[in-house]
Design a protein around this motif. Structure first.
Motif: not given
Length: 527
Positions: A95-102, A229-236
């Motif tokens: 799915l991609g790193r960003k979609r799963v990171y949060g 740090t949740y907000y900043w992960r979502a913005k990456m």
């Protein structure tokens, strides 16, 4: 096609160190800060849990967790971590790193809070709900391993990539340190507010009723840094390597990295053609190219974690030897937790944290292979140096030497394979399988952690049944256990030969994806 795609990747590889690199380190590193805090803070409160829930009136010593309960409380997070590493590693490639990171961070926040809210009418019920929450906490932590490592390696330039990925991992040291400091503060506050006599004078009164809140506060604190740090992960943005090489969208990759790097990057094609050579994990081509690499990363991580987590066996000997933890009956519950936390904090400050940051400083200078080989070598040497003259070290006048040897073993684990196994597994595999392979390697490590933390806990018991700790069968003894661990480290040193050096090389060069793109381009040229 390959050239257009490589323009984005070349820009990343050659980018000067910028503010976004440090931002990525902090965002990814705070996940590892939380991971370490959550995994290691449980060892600070297990003695307190035993006093609260397993006290027996009239007993000579304070209550302790039965061996099966202690193993469950300490080990269930490892089981969750193993499962999370495999699942989220695979999902991050799909799915991609960003979609799963949060997802992983949110799971950690919820589970940390739930751990402190464990409830039940009986001790067994409280321990069961605690174990349930900690399994899912471990599941989220497990996902953070492959995703943080992969994201940082794919964002970094090739000159300082090792230091950046190692810096993310080094945040574990600060997590361990913070866990001890939080426990010290909580214990001191509760001791001042609710004073209690030592166990030998007050029995059950040595554990104030309010102590049941203390361990909950410590466990729930782990949700705070993750939430921040949740907000900043979502913005990456998604990593350019995933977008270009897996999603096949060179235009999007160029646009994302133009914003991040603050330079213009051209990409003429909005969509790239699907790969005709996208071999899978279980293909002959993967086995031929990367089979030995995966064998090297899994086996060395497995063996490292056996030794690393088994070192907890000797902490009680260390702490007692230097007077940090007197016999439990001479203290009340809060004083005992205070002393255990102080001891762990000092060990982290003097050996664990410096070891991590030595790796950060030197990994791009002397290379991953040299650090890992050196670390295993010195761990082997110190294990045998502790084991062969073990009777010598048990004498009171020689205990300070035992402390030094023990600390150096921890130092070279962290300035060695504990960091390099994490870094290399994020560099040498193809982008479409990178998170999966890192997850497999890390999961092998967690199997080793369970063997080290619990298998050797039983194995290191005295050989005479009457001398083993309460609830444990006879084992092989500490000396023989140390000998076995020395052999484990020596085997890790040998298997390091399977792991390639990745210093100064691009990710595509290490994974042979440059060669793959060139072959595909040649096949598409009309004849």
């Amino acid at each position: 096609m390959a050239r257009q795609q490589m323009q984005v990747l070349t820009a990343l590889d050659s980018a000067k160190t910028q503010w976004y690199h440090f931002t990525a380190i902090v965002i990814a590193g705070m996940g590892f800060f939380t991971d370490a805090y959550d995994l290691f803070c449980i060892s600070l409160v297990t003695k307190l849990l035993g006093r609260i829930y397993y006290h027996r009136d009239g007993a000579a010593n304070p209550g302790t967790l039965p061996p099966n309960v202690s193993s469950a409380v300490n080990g269930v997070a490892f089981c969750g971590t193993l499962a999370g590493q495999l699942f989220f590693g695979w999902l991050g490639d799909k799915l991609g790193r960003k979609r799963v990171y949060g997802m992983t961070l949110m799971l950690m926040i919820i589970s940390s809070a739930a751990s402190g809210l464990s409830f039940g009418a009986t001790p067994k019920a409280v321990m069961a709900t605690l174990c349930f929450s900690r399994f899912w906490l471990g599941f989220g932590i497990g996902g953070d391993y492959p995703l943080s490592a992969t994201i940082m390696s794919e964002y970094a330039n090739k000159k300082t990539r090792g230091a950046f990925v190692a810096a993310v991992f080094a945040m574990q040291g600060f997590g361990i340190l913070t866990g001890g400091m939080v426990a010290i503060a909580v214990a001191a506050a509760f001791e001042a507010a609710f004073p209690a006599p030592a166990y030998e004078h007050g029995g059950g009164a040595s554990t104030a009723p309010e102590a049941d809140y203390a361990w909950r506060v410590i466990l729930m604190f782990g949700a705070l840094p993750a939430a921040l740090t949740y907000y900043w992960r979502a913005k990456m943005p998604e990593t350019a390597r995933y977008t270009a090489l897996v999603a096949r969208n060179a235009k999007r990759a160029a646009a994302d990295m133009s914003k991040v790097l603050q330079v213009e990057i051209e990409a003429e094609q909005e969509k790239m053609n699907d790969s005709t050579n996208a071999f899978g994990l279980f293909s002959k081509q993967f086995l031929r190219r990367h089979g030995l690499h995966l064998l090297g990363t899994t086996t060395t991580w497995f063996l490292l974690d056996i030794a690393f987590y088994s070192q907890n066996l000797f902490q009680k000997d260390i702490f007692t030897a230097i007077g940090w933890t007197p016999p439990p009956k001479t203290m009340n519950a809060m004083e005992e937790m205070y002393r255990i936390a102080r001891a762990q904090t000092l060990i982290a400050l003097c050996s664990t944290v410096p070891g991590y940051w030595f790796t950060v400083v030197f990994i791009d200078r002397i290379g991953r292979f040299a650090i890992q080989f050196m670390g295993f070598f010195f761990m082997t040497a110190f294990m045998f140096a502790l084991a062969i003259p073990y009777d010598h070290w048990t004498r009171s006048e020689n205990r300070i030497g035992f402390v030094i040897m023990y600390s150096l073993t921890f130092f070279f684990a962290n300035f060695g394979p504990n960091a390099t196994t994490f870094v290399v597994a994020a560099e040498i595999f193809p982008v479409r399988l990178r998170a999966t392979c890192h997850g497999i390697s890390a999961a092998a490590g967690k199997v080793g952690a369970m063997v080290g933390a619990f298998g050797f806990l039983y194995a290191a018991q005295a050989r005479e049944a009457g001398k083993a700790e309460a609830g444990y069968p006879a084992g092989m003894g500490v000396r023989n256990a140390l000998m076995v661990l020395g052999c484990v480290n020596a085997l890790g040193m040998a298997l390091t030969l399977l792991v390639p050096e990745s210093k100064g090389r691009s990710l595509e060069e290490m994974s042979m994806e440059n060669e793959e793109e060139l072959q595909r381009e040649i096949r598409t040229v009309p004849v």
